[in-house]
Design a protein around this motif. Structure first.
Motif, PDB file in Angstrom:
ATOM      1  N   HIS A   1      33.768  38.244  40.628  1.00  0.00           N
ATOM      2  CA  HIS A   1      34.475  39.111  41.741  1.00  0.00           C
ATOM      3  C   HIS A   1      35.529  40.151  40.618  1.00  0.00           C
ATOM      4  O   HIS A   1      35.768  41.121  41.453  1.00  0.00           O
ATOM      5  N   ASN A   2      36.124  39.629  39.915  1.00  0.00           N
ATOM      6  CA  ASN A   2      37.131  40.202  39.102  1.00  0.00           C
ATOM      7  C   ASN A   2      36.501  41.352  38.151  1.00  0.00           C
ATOM      8  O   ASN A   2      37.124  42.475  38.401  1.00  0.00           O
TER       9      ASN A   2
ATOM     10  N   LEU B   1      35.877  44.141  40.736  1.00  0.00           N
ATOM     11  CA  LEU B   1      36.969  44.952  41.145  1.00  0.00           C
ATOM     12  C   LEU B   1      37.255  45.807  40.033  1.00  0.00           C
ATOM     13  O   LEU B   1      37.637  47.044  40.324  1.00  0.00           O
TER      14      LEU B   1
ATOM     15  N   THR C   1      34.642  48.912  40.203  1.00  0.00           N
ATOM     16  CA  THR C   1      34.990  49.671  41.181  1.00  0.00           C
ATOM     17  C   THR C   1      36.292  50.639  40.838  1.00  0.00           C
ATOM     18  O   THR C   1      36.191  51.949  40.809  1.00  0.00           O
ATOM     19  N   GLU C   2      37.184  49.916  40.091  1.00  0.00           N
ATOM     20  CA  GLU C   2      38.555  50.531  39.689  1.00  0.00           C
ATOM     21  C   GLU C   2      38.053  51.716  38.590  1.00  0.00           C
ATOM     22  O   GLU C   2      38.658  52.833  38.625  1.00  0.00           O
TER      23      GLU C   2
END
Length: 320
Positions: free
Chosen positions: A196-197, A200, A203-204
């Motif tokens: 999950h991290n 993220l 995406t960033e």
């Protein structure tokens, strides 16, 4: 434009590397001391003596497929092409090699007919030098599995567009003439503690890279009409993923590919900026933690975005 020329003298079977950089030329003859078959390839030594050329420039993707090349599920036997440390290539990156010496044209022919365009781009990295010896030891490091995307035949030689796929390690050399060939294995990141991290962070980083691209295209010279930068080119390739029938062990994760896509030069980079980027590429090639590489790439993109924004501000002042 930097270039590397490779050849050998009539009196020696050892390949030669000519390093062309900013108006000066140095030369060294690669005297590889091949280990016994089955033992790890730890180093090779250099002496000094003639040339075929490799020079870099950007290109577009042309997908390729391949036949089964593995002797087992985790290794490949492929041609190897050595470069100096300034020419490190990372996954997702593209460049064009100008090859015109016979031995490397033979390497090209084997890649096109037997390995479906695959070979290994690797860096010769200096190791410990003995004060009592005139020889310099080098190790094959920063290996990148590449695929040939396009070949343009010339009157003399060929322009060969390549794309980096994944990091690899050379286990052993299995051939010296007419060009190097070796057995390679994939280098993979350790499994992320939190997917999950990682998602993220990807995406960033994606958003940051597209923001950088939108700024960079404004800093290009008026005659440069392409609205795609090297970063955008590498990112688009990473998002599609390698279109190759390749053992999964050699295919990096999306997160790993996106992190490498960020490590491309921007328009108008100064020599000091390119040197800093090269060092970041070298570090990224040995990092084994995906999150760590993503964080480093994100920091790099944000710094580069601020730098490009400042250059644009100065550019607008000059126009006014």
């Amino acid at each position: 434009m930097n270039s590397i020329s490779c050849s050998h003298t009539p009196s020696s079977s050892s390949p030669v590397v000519y390093i062309h950089n900013a108006g000066f030329v140095t030369r060294q003859r690669l005297c590889f001391q091949f280990p016994a078959r089955g033992s790890p390839a730890s180093s090779c030594s250099f002496h000094f003596g003639i040339p075929g050329v490799c020079s870099a420039r950007n290109t577009m993707l042309r997908p390729m497929k391949r036949e089964c090349l593995t002797q087992n599920a985790s290794s490949l036997e492929l041609p190897l092409l050595p470069f100096v440390v300034n020419e490190v290539l990372v996954p997702t990156e593209s460049k064009t090699l100008h090859i015109y010496e016979a031995r490397f044209l033979a390497l090209l022919d084997e890649c096109l007919t037997k390995t479906k365009g695959l070979f290994v781009h690797f860096v010769l990295d200096p190791t410990t030098i003995s004060d009592s010896s005139a020889e310099v030891s080098f190790s094959p490091r920063y290996g990148c599995l590449v695929v040939i995307e396009n070949v343009e035949r010339l009157n003399i030689g060929a322009l060969v567009s390549i794309r980096g796929i994944s990091r690899v390690k050379t286990l052993k050399f299995i051939q010296e003439e007419p060009y190097l060939k070796g057995e390679i294995v994939p280098m993979r990141d350790k499994v992320c503690e939190s997917l999950h991290n990682a998602g993220l962070k990807v995406t960033e980083l994606n958003e940051a890279m597209y923001n950088l691209n939108s700024l960079e295209i404004k800093i290009k010279a008026p005659k440069q009409t392409l609205l795609q930068t090297r970063i955008a080119n590498s990112l688009m390739w990473a998002e599609r993923g390698p279109s190759l029938e390749l053992d999964e062990a050699f295919i990096p994760s999306m997160a790993e590919l996106v992190a490498f896509a960020a490590l491309q030069p921007v328009s108008g980079s100064t020599p000091s900026e390119l040197l800093k980027l090269k060092n970041k590429k070298l570090k990224a090639m040995v990092v084994e933690d995906t999150i760590q590489r993503l964080n480093s790439s994100l920091e790099h993109v944000k710094e580069t975005t601020s730098l490009v924004a400042a250059k644009l501000a100065i550019q607008s002042l000059r126009i006014e």
